[in-house]
Design an enzyme around this catalytic site. Structure first.
Site, mmCIF file in Angstrom:
data_model
loop_
_atom_site.group_PDB
_atom_site.id
_atom_site.type_symbol
_atom_site.label_atom_id
_atom_site.label_comp_id
_atom_site.label_asym_id
_atom_site.label_seq_id
_atom_site.Cartn_x
_atom_site.Cartn_y
_atom_site.Cartn_z
ATOM 1 N N VAL A 99 0.860 -1.178 0.000
ATOM 2 C CA VAL A 99 0.000 0.000 0.000
ATOM 3 C C VAL A 99 0.897 1.228 0.000
ATOM 4 O O VAL A 99 1.849 1.315 0.779
ATOM 5 C CB VAL A 99 -0.923 0.022 1.238
ATOM 6 C CG1 VAL A 99 -1.751 1.304 1.262
ATOM 7 C CG2 VAL A 99 -1.833 -1.197 1.252
ATOM 8 N N CYS A 100 0.609 2.153 -0.906
ATOM 9 C CA CYS A 100 1.312 3.433 -0.963
ATOM 10 C C CYS A 100 2.833 3.205 -1.138
ATOM 11 O O CYS A 100 3.250 2.436 -2.007
ATOM 12 C CB CYS A 100 0.996 4.255 0.278
ATOM 13 S SG CYS A 100 1.387 6.009 0.142
#
Length: 264
Positions: free
Chosen positions: A51-52
């Site tokens: 994520v990210c």
């Protein structure tokens, strides 16, 4: 609230490992124990995700070489520069390449997680999970990243509040003068300060928020395109069509067809 943690050596194996990002991702990339752990899990887990800026940790472990991947749009160039073997899709919400999944910002991590649930348990469970979370079930991974609210959030409270106000007033004529008046600033100072805080011009921010709202309605309703154009502040359907072509490379009618033909 309690945060539980386990030593890496005692963590065991996983079906799905999700590596998250954050401000500490640069230090984490240089941690040999963590990198060894990620590489070991990549050999044993069914799939590995990020994520990210968690994508940087996967890249540092060599897991993204010659794979398509994404990260937060503000970090995409840095990922390309530091790891030239990674095929960075800078504008995707999430990317699925073999056993590796990567997602953009925090909200895109929710989209990826729903896609994982759907892959494992089917569309019915995916829909019910989205309903429980009060989020949209299906935003395709290839959809453009939106800075809307979460992605485009400003650390300056007045601009963060302004973005929310814009999102709730898309039908209005949102000129620089109107927006500047909303936060009690002169138009010139507002434009300069907004771009510095948010990362884009006020006009671009308004258009992206309108595009997000319009796309949601195009994909999830049967409302006429002309009605959606009025509801989201484009007013003229041709103006909305041109904006869709710039952002999504297809007109609203094609976006609706693709959404209706998507599984689930």
């Amino acid at each position: 609230m309690a945060l539980e943690s386990t030593l890496l050596a005692a963590a065991g194996s996983f079906d799905t490992l999700i590596v998250v990002g954050g401000e500490g991702h640069k230090q984490a990339m240089s941690c040999p124990e963590l990198q060894a752990f990620i590489r070991h899990q990549a050999d044993t887990a069914r799939r590995i995700c990020s994520v990210c800026t968690g994508a940087f940790l996967l890249a540092a472990a060599g897991l993204l070489d010659r794979r398509r991947a994404t990260t937060h749009w503000q970090q995409a160039d840095a990922l390309k520069t530091r790891f030239p073997e990674v095929r960075v899709s800078a504008d995707a919400l999430y990317v699925h390449d073999g056993p590796v999944w990567t997602s953009a910002g925090i909200s895109a991590g929710i989209d990826m997680a729903l896609a994982l649930v759907t892959e494992d348990l089917g569309t019915d469970i995916g829909h019910r999970t989205a309903q429980q979370m009060v989020v949209f079930y299906h935003r395709p991974g290839g959809q453009s990243q939106f800075s809307a609210l979460l992605e485009m959030g400003s650390t300056q409270e007045r601009f963060a509040e302004l973005l929310g106000w814009i999102r709730s007033n898309l039908q209005q004529r949102l000129t620089v003068d109107v927006l500047a008046g909303q936060v009690g600033m002169s138009p010139r100072n507002f434009s300069r300060s907004f771009r510095s805080a948010v990362g884009m011009s006020p006009a671009r921010a308004v258009e992206r928020l309108r595009l997000e709202a319009a796309r949601e309605r195009v994909e999830r309703s049967t409302l006429p395109i002309e009605t959606i154009a009025v509801m989201t502040g484009f007013h003229d359907p041709e103006r909305m069509r041109r904006a869709f072509l710039r952002e999504f490379h297809q007109p609203p009618q094609a976006v609706r067809r693709n959404a209706n033909n998507s599984p689930g």
